[in-house]
Design a protein around this motif. Structure first.
Motif, PDB file in Angstrom:
ATOM      1  N   LEU A  27      15.999  14.664  17.379  1.00 29.97           N
ATOM      2  CA  LEU A  27      14.927  14.836  16.826  1.00 29.97           C
ATOM      3  C   LEU A  27      14.092  13.583  16.859  1.00 29.97           C
ATOM      4  N   PRO A  28      12.679  13.409  17.095  1.00 30.42           N
ATOM      5  CA  PRO A  28      11.875  12.267  16.765  1.00 30.42           C
ATOM      6  C   PRO A  28      11.299  11.972  15.708  1.00 30.42           C
ATOM      7  N   GLN A  29      11.634  12.762  14.621  1.00 36.02           N
ATOM      8  CA  GLN A  29      10.939  12.703  13.394  1.00 36.02           C
ATOM      9  C   GLN A  29      11.803  12.063  12.299  1.00 36.02           C
ATOM     10  N   TRP A  30      12.273  11.044  12.816  1.00 31.91           N
ATOM     11  CA  TRP A  30      13.216   9.980  11.740  1.00 31.91           C
ATOM     12  C   TRP A  30      12.019   9.401  10.761  1.00 31.91           C
ATOM     13  N   LYS A  31      10.903   9.034  11.345  1.00 30.85           N
ATOM     14  CA  LYS A  31       9.964   8.336  10.514  1.00 30.85           C
ATOM     15  C   LYS A  31       8.700   8.732  10.834  1.00 30.85           C
ATOM     16  N   ILE A  42      -0.418  11.949  13.904  1.00 30.65           N
ATOM     17  CA  ILE A  42       0.785  11.771  13.207  1.00 30.65           C
ATOM     18  C   ILE A  42       1.691  10.859  14.134  1.00 30.65           C
ATOM     19  N   TRP A  43       1.949   9.763  13.795  1.00 27.62           N
ATOM     20  CA  TRP A  43       2.989   9.037  14.553  1.00 27.62           C
ATOM     21  C   TRP A  43       4.404   9.310  14.072  1.00 27.62           C
ATOM     22  N   THR A  44       5.343   9.652  14.940  1.00 26.99           N
ATOM     23  CA  THR A  44       6.656   9.807  14.545  1.00 26.99           C
ATOM     24  C   THR A  44       7.532   8.919  15.283  1.00 26.99           C
ATOM     25  N   MET A  45       8.603   8.622  14.854  1.00 29.38           N
ATOM     26  CA  MET A  45       9.677   7.577  15.509  1.00 29.38           C
ATOM     27  C   MET A  45      11.051   8.293  15.428  1.00 29.38           C
ATOM     28  N   GLY A  46      11.836   8.346  16.462  1.00 27.16           N
ATOM     29  CA  GLY A  46      13.180   8.697  16.427  1.00 27.16           C
ATOM     30  C   GLY A  46      14.158   7.571  17.085  1.00 27.16           C
ATOM     31  N   LEU A  47      15.377   8.125  17.356  1.00 26.77           N
ATOM     32  CA  LEU A  47      16.280   7.229  17.917  1.00 26.77           C
ATOM     33  C   LEU A  47      15.928   6.828  19.349  1.00 26.77           C
ATOM     34  N   GLY A 160      10.921  11.238   7.484  1.00 27.28           N
ATOM     35  CA  GLY A 160      10.878  12.289   8.636  1.00 27.28           C
ATOM     36  C   GLY A 160      11.737  13.447   8.290  1.00 27.28           C
ATOM     37  N   GLU A 161      11.339  14.600   9.057  1.00 25.86           N
ATOM     38  CA  GLU A 161      12.208  15.663   8.755  1.00 25.86           C
ATOM     39  C   GLU A 161      13.687  15.569   9.184  1.00 25.86           C
ATOM     40  N   ALA A 162      13.594  14.745  10.261  1.00 27.24           N
ATOM     41  CA  ALA A 162      15.287  14.406  10.767  1.00 27.24           C
ATOM     42  C   ALA A 162      16.028  14.004   9.830  1.00 27.24           C
ATOM     43  N   LEU A 163      15.643  13.175   8.860  1.00 26.48           N
ATOM     44  CA  LEU A 163      16.611  12.644   7.883  1.00 26.48           C
ATOM     45  C   LEU A 163      17.022  13.453   7.011  1.00 26.48           C
ATOM     46  N   PHE A 164      16.485  14.658   6.543  1.00 23.29           N
ATOM     47  CA  PHE A 164      16.775  15.655   5.529  1.00 23.29           C
ATOM     48  C   PHE A 164      17.831  16.701   6.468  1.00 23.29           C
ATOM     49  N   VAL A 165      17.466  16.719   7.817  1.00 23.28           N
ATOM     50  CA  VAL A 165      18.410  17.672   8.668  1.00 23.28           C
ATOM     51  C   VAL A 165      19.715  16.880   8.571  1.00 23.28           C
ATOM     52  N   GLY A 166      19.750  15.563   8.852  1.00 23.89           N
ATOM     53  CA  GLY A 166      20.949  14.850   8.992  1.00 23.89           C
ATOM     54  C   GLY A 166      21.815  14.711   7.776  1.00 23.89           C
TER      55      GLY A 166
END
Length: 208
Positions: A27-31, A42-47, A160-166
């Motif tokens: 997921l690119p929504q880590w931040k 809206i800018w997003t950053m993933g791994l 980002g949403e990816a943190l909650f999924v993690g």
């Protein structure tokens, strides 16, 4: 009765955690970054890539050019998440062959218990290695958000949403591995042993 149910619940929870862990990795929504000057972007950053979400043009992403150019928390997080996915997949294979409902190796109960034990431990490792990177990125995001050295006019990154999924993935993996390991300590009564005990008791009564 409860042992197969606990094993099934553990393997399903672990499978859910592993799927969520793989989803978190890509997921690119880590931040997330909202620009006050242009609220439509809206800018997003993933791994693996950075993306910009536009209300009219959809999402456009660009992969990172260099691994070494990433911030330290993203570099380590990429390694840990890949390790989490690999150990979770290996845990699914081992614990799957150790389930009581699987007839393969039914007479080798000790080996099936070892497979369950190793699978549960791999799920613990997978869960921990999924929680550590998302927590690290969340911690660095909070530090940057409240950094007084950064001017107030500079936009700040947010969760980002990816943190909650993690976090959910790590919790499911640890809970699933714990359920599997709890079934190893429990004893299962086989119908053959019950019939043998009843027959032996009846034989003793007849002699009396």
């Amino acid at each position: 009765v409860y042992r197969p149910m606990m094993q099934l619940s553990g393997i399903l929870l672990s499978l859910l955690g592993w799927v969520l862990s793989c989803l978190t990795t890509y997921l690119p929504q880590w931040k997330n970054l909202n620009l006050e000057l242009n609220e439509l972007e809206i800018w997003t950053m993933g791994l693996w890539q950075a993306c910009v979400v536009q209300e009219e043009g959809g999402m456009q992403c660009k992969d990172f050019d260099s691994f070494l150019a990433l911030p330290p928390e993203l570099r380590i997080s990429r390694i840990l998440m890949c390790f989490s996915n690999g150990s979770g997949f290996l845990g699914l294979l081992l614990s799957g062959f150790g389930l009581d409902c699987l007839k393969i190796g039914e007479r080798q109960q000790e080996q099936k218990k070892r497979l369950l034990l190793f699978g549960g431990m791999l799920f613990w490792i997978s869960g921990i290695t999924a929680i550590v990177p998302v927590s690290w990125v969340a911690h660095s995001t909070v530090q940057e958000f409240w950094d007084e050295n950064i001017p107030d006019i500079v936009p700040r990154w947010d969760f980002g949403e990816a943190l909650f999924v993690g976090w959910l993935a790590g919790f499911c993996l640890i809970l699933g591995g714990s359920l599997l390991n709890c079934t190893i300590c429990s004893t299962e009564v086989h119908p053959s042993s019950v019939h043998y005990a009843v027959a032996e008791q009846q034989d003793q009564c007849q002699h009396l």
